[in-house]
Scaffold this active site. Structure first.
Site, mmCIF file in Angstrom:
data_model
loop_
_atom_site.group_PDB
_atom_site.id
_atom_site.type_symbol
_atom_site.label_atom_id
_atom_site.label_comp_id
_atom_site.label_asym_id
_atom_site.label_seq_id
_atom_site.Cartn_x
_atom_site.Cartn_y
_atom_site.Cartn_z
ATOM 1 N N GLU A 101 -14.669 24.267 18.104
ATOM 2 C CA GLU A 101 -13.762 23.317 18.754
ATOM 3 C C GLU A 101 -12.753 24.077 19.612
ATOM 4 O O GLU A 101 -12.288 25.156 19.241
ATOM 5 C CB GLU A 101 -13.032 22.479 17.700
ATOM 6 C CG GLU A 101 -12.190 21.343 18.243
ATOM 7 C CD GLU A 101 -11.649 20.438 17.135
ATOM 8 O OE1 GLU A 101 -10.530 19.919 17.303
ATOM 9 O OE2 GLU A 101 -12.334 20.272 16.101
ATOM 10 N N ASP A 103 -9.201 23.066 21.702
ATOM 11 C CA ASP A 103 -8.278 21.930 21.725
ATOM 12 C C ASP A 103 -7.131 22.061 22.704
ATOM 13 O O ASP A 103 -6.439 23.088 22.736
ATOM 14 C CB ASP A 103 -7.606 21.762 20.348
ATOM 15 C CG ASP A 103 -8.560 21.330 19.262
ATOM 16 O OD1 ASP A 103 -9.639 20.828 19.588
ATOM 17 O OD2 ASP A 103 -8.203 21.499 18.080
ATOM 18 N N GLU A 105 -3.967 19.514 22.621
ATOM 19 C CA GLU A 105 -3.344 18.364 21.973
ATOM 20 C C GLU A 105 -1.904 18.270 22.465
ATOM 21 O O GLU A 105 -1.200 19.279 22.574
ATOM 22 C CB GLU A 105 -3.379 18.500 20.450
ATOM 23 C CG GLU A 105 -4.794 18.473 19.872
ATOM 24 C CD GLU A 105 -4.826 18.482 18.357
ATOM 25 O OE1 GLU A 105 -5.574 17.690 17.760
ATOM 26 O OE2 GLU A 105 -4.082 19.298 17.767
#
Length: 517
Positions: A101, A103, A105
């Protein structure tokens, strides 16, 4: 004829509109709504997408395709006003317990307080690689472009094409890197008021619901995986992303971002990671890396275990040294000069005092320094400097200040280490250059120990497995003299004291007085 021309113009206009729509991409073509029902809306003929969050549910979407490496751009306009407790996301992910993953955010905040940009990298289900930033603009006032570049060498996070973070492939050093699991693109808006805003202290104010974030201009210049797998169309279809790194301007920009706008770096979180015993440095064609001690020292014993760059390390220099600052600085150097595969490292030692060096001695080792960790030690006291490898002395530089030879004795020094490119001189006099197809090059450090006199506020000797300060008068006993004689006879390849061509006006005074210099 006029009617015919009018029809022709209409057809041309319709074709032009269709071409523009196709080249810009469409959320209808690229994405599926993944949760939230009507809270997720595709707008403006597929060009825009909105996600909403209320007290009952958030919303999200995901790409129709999976990708293995690429460049992924998305424009976002974040939730305005009091966004505390909300998290807006744009990320890549595979599935399962051992997922990868990458990310972006965006952690909301109360009105007037900045968003926190939270980045992370997971590989094989393991994350904990967080870096966080505050932005230099209002991300709710207009659209801004957020980019993930993912190739086999590194991951780059960019905002409006300004790099904010690089996560290099250090797989060779035992650090997992996302390189084999295809990932989809995801985006979501959800409630995380148990942790997102000020550690969970500020909760979501549902009287402001629904919260809405806007997405547009998604572009994936990437390697699509699956049926009919081809690279996706893009405004930048030359696949420069496949080797993308940072040029000089990029390095300056990321340095500015990380100096001025970074608010958290997992690498510096000793409280969270109290067992941070190992450290890796990497070098690619865009940048090397390094670290320095938090404290300055005036005399002590400094031990570090190193495992050097394996394979073809030509052109690279790995270092472990002490140094003060300024033109008249003092410095005590271990430098490890890489070589082509099958040829030995050169261990380069030097001593500077009052800005003057030219005290080089060089050695070839009696072991492979890339196969396992070995301990490199600098003992520095008011009488002498001793260089040791696995506790075997290889060099002594005595204090000959009385003979007019400057000796480091008054300037506090920090511990430094680095891995950098020096292919203009490091390997066979610069004849062998760095082979960047082998990048990134990685060296490993561990078990640093400073039994030394710390200088500065609250200055006390640091704790150590050897806290008896025997280093303060350490010299060579009979066994040590035998060992250094063996090293200098069998493994020394250069000694400045013997270089009449370089010093035609005579050797330095210490060469005449010091054995085992």
């Amino acid at each position: 004829m006029a009617k015919s021309n009018s029809n022709l113009c209409a057809v041309v206009l319709l074709i032009s509109i269709l071409i523009v729509a196709a080249s810009a991409g469409s959320f209808y073509d690229d994405m599926d709504i993944s949760f939230g029902g009507e809270r997720a809306k595709i707008l403006n003929g597929g060009q825009d997408l909105s996600l909403s969050l209320d007290q009952y549910s958030g919303s999200g979407f995901q790409s129709k395709h999976e990708y293995l490496f690429g460049r992924f751009d998305m424009q976002l306009k974040l939730v305005p006003g009091n966004s505390a407790g909300t998290v807006t996301t744009f990320y890549l992910s595979s599935q399962g317990a051992g997922h990868d993953e990458i990310d972006f955010e965006f952690l909301g905040n109360s009105t007037g307080n900045p968003y926190t940009i939270h980045t992370n990298v997971y590989s094989q289900g393991k994350g904990n690689k967080e870096q966080q930033f505050h932005l230099w603009f209002d991300p709710t006032a207009a659209f801004h472009t957020y980019t993930i570049v993912w190739n086999s060498l590194r991951i780059i996070f960019l905002i409006d094409n300004i790099p904010v973070r690089v996560f290099n492939n250090n797989d060779a050093a035992g650090v997992p890197f996302p390189k084999s699991q295809p990932m989809r693109v995801y985006a979501s808006l959800w409630n995380a008021d148990d942790w997102a805003t000020q550690g969970g202290r500020v909760k979501t104010d549902w009287t402001n619901a629904p919260f809405t974030a806007l997405y547009r201009k998604f572009n994936a210049n990437a390697k699509k995986v699956g049926p009919n797998s081809v690279s996706t169309s893009s405004i930048n279809d030359n696949q420069s992303w496949s080797t993308q790194g940072l040029d000089a301007a990029g390095r300056n920009r990321i340095r500015w971002v990380q100096t001025k706008h970074m608010i958290y770096n997992y690498c510096n979180d000793r409280k969270r990671f109290p067992n941070g015993q190992d450290l890796s440095l990497s070098l690619d064609q865009y940048s090397g890396s390094g670290f320095q001690s938090k404290h300055e020292y005036l005399f002590g014993r400094f031990d570090m275990q190193l495992k050097l760059v394996p394979g073809n390390s030509a052109g690279t220099v790995t270092t472990f040294y002490l140094s003060s600052q300024g033109a008249g600085h003092d410095e005590i150097d271990f430098e490890f000069l890489g070589n082509s595969t099958g040829n030995p490292y050169t261990i380069h030692t030097n001593v500077y005092s009052q800005g003057k060096g030219n005290k080089e001695q060089q050695f070839h080792l009696w072991f492979d320094p890339t196969a396992a960790f070995h301990t490199y030690t600098i003992v520095w006291n008011s009488l002498r400097i001793i260089f040791l490898i696995d506790n075997i002395p290889v060099r002594v530089f005595n204090n000959n200040d009385a003979a007019g030879v400057p000796f480091p004795k008054s300037q506090p020094m920090r511990v430094y280490a680095s891995l950098w490119n020096a292919d203009d001189w490091a390997t066979q006099g610069g004849r062998v250059k760095t082979d960047w197809t082998n990048a990134p090059f990685t060296a490993l450090y561990r078990k640093f120990n400073a039994n030394a006199k710390k200088v500065g506020p609250n200055s006390v000797s640091t704790s150590s497995i050897n806290d008896n300060q025997s280093w303060s008068t350490q010299g060579l006993d009979a066994a040590g003299r035998n060992r250094i004689r063996w090293v200098q006879t069998k493994h020394m390849i250069y000694n400045y004291c013997n270089d009449r061509k370089r010093f035609p006006n005579g050797i330095s005074a210490e060469c005449k007085t010091s054995r085992f210099l």
